[in-house]
Structures are given as C-alpha cells and as structure tokens.
Design a protein around this motif. Structure first.
Motif, PDB file in Angstrom:
ATOM      1  N   ARG A  98      65.361  31.567 -38.178  1.00  0.00           N
ATOM      2  CA  ARG A  98      67.016  30.860 -38.171  1.00  0.00           C
ATOM      3  C   ARG A  98      66.504  28.872 -37.498  1.00  0.00           C
ATOM      4  N   ARG A  99      67.280  28.405 -38.406  1.00  0.00           N
ATOM      5  CA  ARG A  99      67.720  26.961 -38.072  1.00  0.00           C
ATOM      6  C   ARG A  99      68.067  26.893 -36.263  1.00  0.00           C
ATOM      7  N   GLY A 100      66.551  26.319 -35.623  1.00  0.00           N
ATOM      8  CA  GLY A 100      67.129  25.852 -34.489  1.00  0.00           C
ATOM      9  C   GLY A 100      65.332  27.269 -33.589  1.00  0.00           C
ATOM     10  N   GLY A 101      65.739  27.772 -34.355  1.00  0.00           N
ATOM     11  CA  GLY A 101      63.925  28.323 -33.906  1.00  0.00           C
ATOM     12  C   GLY A 101      62.726  27.868 -33.716  1.00  0.00           C
ATOM     13  N   LEU A 102      61.815  28.413 -33.758  1.00  0.00           N
ATOM     14  CA  LEU A 102      60.248  28.254 -33.431  1.00  0.00           C
ATOM     15  C   LEU A 102      59.400  28.695 -33.811  1.00  0.00           C
ATOM     16  N   ILE A 103      58.091  28.148 -34.426  1.00  0.00           N
ATOM     17  CA  ILE A 103      57.072  28.973 -35.008  1.00  0.00           C
ATOM     18  C   ILE A 103      55.885  28.765 -33.987  1.00  0.00           C
ATOM     19  N   ALA A 104      55.281  29.483 -33.460  1.00  0.00           N
ATOM     20  CA  ALA A 104      53.794  28.644 -32.879  1.00  0.00           C
ATOM     21  C   ALA A 104      52.521  28.881 -33.560  1.00  0.00           C
ATOM     22  N   ILE A 105      51.641  28.382 -33.846  1.00  0.00           N
ATOM     23  CA  ILE A 105      50.304  28.513 -34.421  1.00  0.00           C
ATOM     24  C   ILE A 105      49.427  28.115 -33.702  1.00  0.00           C
ATOM     25  N   ASP A 106      48.180  29.385 -33.953  1.00  0.00           N
ATOM     26  CA  ASP A 106      47.066  29.413 -32.691  1.00  0.00           C
ATOM     27  C   ASP A 106      46.231  28.417 -33.774  1.00  0.00           C
ATOM     28  N   ASN A 107      45.106  28.411 -32.589  1.00  0.00           N
ATOM     29  CA  ASN A 107      43.911  27.875 -33.120  1.00  0.00           C
ATOM     30  C   ASN A 107      44.650  26.603 -33.966  1.00  0.00           C
ATOM     31  N   THR A 108      44.688  25.720 -33.675  1.00  0.00           N
ATOM     32  CA  THR A 108      45.117  24.681 -34.698  1.00  0.00           C
ATOM     33  C   THR A 108      43.695  23.457 -34.820  1.00  0.00           C
ATOM     34  N   LEU A 109      43.320  23.350 -33.639  1.00  0.00           N
ATOM     35  CA  LEU A 109      42.212  22.271 -32.957  1.00  0.00           C
ATOM     36  C   LEU A 109      40.776  22.772 -33.410  1.00  0.00           C
ATOM     37  N   TRP A 110      40.583  24.159 -33.508  1.00  0.00           N
ATOM     38  CA  TRP A 110      39.655  24.984 -33.880  1.00  0.00           C
ATOM     39  C   TRP A 110      37.967  24.672 -33.572  1.00  0.00           C
ATOM     40  N   ASN A 111      38.045  24.785 -32.214  1.00  0.00           N
ATOM     41  CA  ASN A 111      36.992  24.376 -31.158  1.00  0.00           C
ATOM     42  C   ASN A 111      35.817  22.755 -32.252  1.00  0.00           C
ATOM     43  N   THR A 150      38.163  26.869 -41.652  1.00  0.00           N
ATOM     44  CA  THR A 150      38.265  25.352 -41.046  1.00  0.00           C
ATOM     45  C   THR A 150      39.016  24.537 -42.238  1.00  0.00           C
ATOM     46  N   GLN A 151      38.373  24.584 -43.237  1.00  0.00           N
ATOM     47  CA  GLN A 151      39.435  23.438 -44.450  1.00  0.00           C
ATOM     48  C   GLN A 151      41.090  24.325 -44.788  1.00  0.00           C
ATOM     49  N   ALA A 152      41.224  25.382 -44.439  1.00  0.00           N
ATOM     50  CA  ALA A 152      42.895  25.864 -44.222  1.00  0.00           C
ATOM     51  C   ALA A 152      43.514  25.586 -43.968  1.00  0.00           C
ATOM     52  N   ILE A 153      42.306  24.961 -41.593  1.00  0.00           N
ATOM     53  CA  ILE A 153      43.296  25.042 -41.227  1.00  0.00           C
ATOM     54  C   ILE A 153      43.950  23.432 -40.807  1.00  0.00           C
ATOM     55  N   ARG A 154      43.013  22.790 -41.376  1.00  0.00           N
ATOM     56  CA  ARG A 154      42.487  21.381 -41.594  1.00  0.00           C
ATOM     57  C   ARG A 154      44.194  21.401 -42.975  1.00  0.00           C
ATOM     58  N   ASP A 155      44.407  22.613 -44.324  1.00  0.00           N
ATOM     59  CA  ASP A 155      45.226  22.028 -44.691  1.00  0.00           C
ATOM     60  C   ASP A 155      46.609  22.258 -43.971  1.00  0.00           C
ATOM     61  N   LEU A 156      46.422  23.722 -43.146  1.00  0.00           N
ATOM     62  CA  LEU A 156      48.314  23.980 -42.337  1.00  0.00           C
ATOM     63  C   LEU A 156      48.530  22.025 -41.278  1.00  0.00           C
ATOM     64  N   ASN A 157      47.284  21.988 -40.830  1.00  0.00           N
ATOM     65  CA  ASN A 157      47.962  21.137 -40.541  1.00  0.00           C
ATOM     66  C   ASN A 157      48.357  19.103 -41.279  1.00  0.00           C
ATOM     67  N   ASP A 158      47.512  19.631 -42.244  1.00  0.00           N
ATOM     68  CA  ASP A 158      48.527  18.449 -43.054  1.00  0.00           C
ATOM     69  C   ASP A 158      49.815  18.652 -43.475  1.00  0.00           C
ATOM     70  N   ALA A 159      49.800  19.612 -44.195  1.00  0.00           N
ATOM     71  CA  ALA A 159      51.182  20.500 -44.344  1.00  0.00           C
ATOM     72  C   ALA A 159      52.284  20.359 -43.352  1.00  0.00           C
ATOM     73  N   LEU A 160      51.437  20.779 -42.626  1.00  0.00           N
ATOM     74  CA  LEU A 160      52.887  20.408 -41.373  1.00  0.00           C
ATOM     75  C   LEU A 160      53.691  18.730 -41.128  1.00  0.00           C
ATOM     76  N   HIS A 161      52.001  18.122 -41.252  1.00  0.00           N
ATOM     77  CA  HIS A 161      52.153  16.796 -40.167  1.00  0.00           C
ATOM     78  C   HIS A 161      53.778  15.670 -41.659  1.00  0.00           C
ATOM     79  N   SER A 162      53.257  16.224 -42.721  1.00  0.00           N
ATOM     80  CA  SER A 162      54.429  15.686 -43.581  1.00  0.00           C
ATOM     81  C   SER A 162      55.369  16.653 -43.581  1.00  0.00           C
ATOM     82  N   ASP A 163      55.535  17.929 -42.694  1.00  0.00           N
ATOM     83  CA  ASP A 163      56.403  18.409 -43.508  1.00  0.00           C
ATOM     84  C   ASP A 163      58.102  18.158 -42.594  1.00  0.00           C
TER      85      ASP A 163
END
Length: 220
Positions: free
Chosen positions: A161-174, A187-200
């Motif tokens: 819902r609007r105002g809800g929260l998503i928590a995603i683990d392992n986003t620094l990946w050691n 590693t590349q999949a997590i980078r892609d996620l981090n890049d997408a989230l940064h500009s979302d």
C-alpha cells in the motif's frame, strides 16, 4: 562524534548485541540450529531480525509478505510483531528448510498467522496481484535469489500500500557491489537493483549498513 558510519570490529559488535539485542530463547535456539547447516550463511543477523520486528510494529502492519524463508528466523521475528488477526505470506521453494521453520513457528504459537507458499516466488507474487491483493500489504521483506531481485521488488511495489515499506537484504553483498573487479551474476543483479532504487521516484529509500546491507524503500 563521527560524520560517517562506524566500522564495527568484533568488540563493538559484541557491545551492540549486549546492549540492544532482546532475542527470545526460542529465536536463539532457531538461530543456533540454523548455524549447524551447510548454508548457514543465508541466516540474517539477530540484530537485523530485531529491526524487522520493530519495523512491523512501527508500521502497525497487519499484512506482511516475505520472499525467501530459509529456516524461518526472519518470519518468526515479524510474525511475533503482528496483531492476533495479522497475516504473513511466506514464499519459498525448499521443503526441508521450511519444515524446520514450521516446527519453530508452531512452538512459538504463530503458525496460524503464517501462510507458507512453496512455489517460485515470482509466480506466487503475480498470483497475489492477479487475485486482487494489490495495495493491500503493509510490509515486504525480500531475501531470496538475487537474479530475481528487481522482479520481486516491482511485484512487491504493486502489492504494498501507499505508505508501506519494502526491506531488501544483501544490498551491500559483502562489499562486492563496490568492487569493479567483481562481476558475477549475483553481484551485478544487486548492482542493477541498487541503481534502479536510487533513481526510483516512487519510493523514498535508505541503504543501511546492517547485516549484509539492508535497503528500506517507502512507497510514496
């Protein structure tokens, strides 16, 4: 005082646990049994589980979804924070690990609040969307196969819902996400996620250096 996050050595980490962690005997038992497994590294840290519990409480969450159950530690942390009529939908594909999870959920008395769905998570999430559950969940925790992280995130964004929260683990990946010499698929999949989230612009975000990196995305 410090203008950057503290680097935790073993002494400081033990201090953190001693002065913050309120782990129940049952959660400790589950964590210690999980530590005997070959894939024990998949277990979240206890302070991370306590944070998930607190986030569920702060949101007043009644509907939670988890992608990636393993032996059930994180699900138990979140389920214990739900009200009596709350529900946690738990997605996984491994019968052996989730049998262990079920045993502890029963012992904790939260098994009736947890709906375990053994199937590929992207199929489960899409079925939830297609059957009218969009915008109905308060909180989601993603901790599963990294190759599908972006897919899981997009599906959870529809379910939350609007105002809800998503928590995603392992986003620094050691730390590998910051090392240009490391280019394996996970590693590349997590980078892609981090890049997408940064500009979302659909979410507000914070990447926390807890555990192996935990990103919080608040749906606007």
């Amino acid at each position: 005082m410090s203008n950057r996050t503290l680097n935790l050595n073993d002494t400081v980490y033990e201090y953190l646990l001693a002065h913050s962690l309120r782990e129940s005997p049952l959660l400790k038992q589950l964590r210690e049994e999980t530590a005997t497994l070959e894939m024990a590294r998949m277990q979240i840290s206890p302070e991370q589980g306590q944070l998930l519990n607190l986030l569920v409480k702060l949101l007043g969450a009644r509907q939670v979804i988890e992608i990636g159950v393993f032996t059930g530690y994180s699900a138990l942390c979140m389920a214990e924070a739900l009200p009596a009529d709350g529900r946690l939908v738990a997605c996984d594909i491994n019968q052996e690990w989730t049998d262990m999870a079920r045993r502890y959920w029963h012992e904790a008395g939260v098994h009736k609040q947890i709906e375990l769905l053994l199937a590929p998570a992207d199929k489960t999430l899409q079925k939830l969307i297609d059957t009218g559950n969009a915008n109905s969940f308060d909180f989601a925790f993603i901790d599963a196969d990294k190759s599908h992280y972006l897919t899981y995130y997009e599906q959870c964004l529809k379910l939350i819902r609007r105002g809800g929260l998503i928590a995603i683990d392992n986003t620094l990946w050691n730390g590998d996400v910051a090392d240009p010499a490391v280019n394996d698929a996970d590693t590349q999949a997590i980078r892609d996620l981090n890049d997408a989230l940064h500009s979302d612009s659909r979410v507000d975000i914070s990447l926390l250096p807890i555990g192996d990196g935990l990103t919080l995305a608040h749906k606007r």
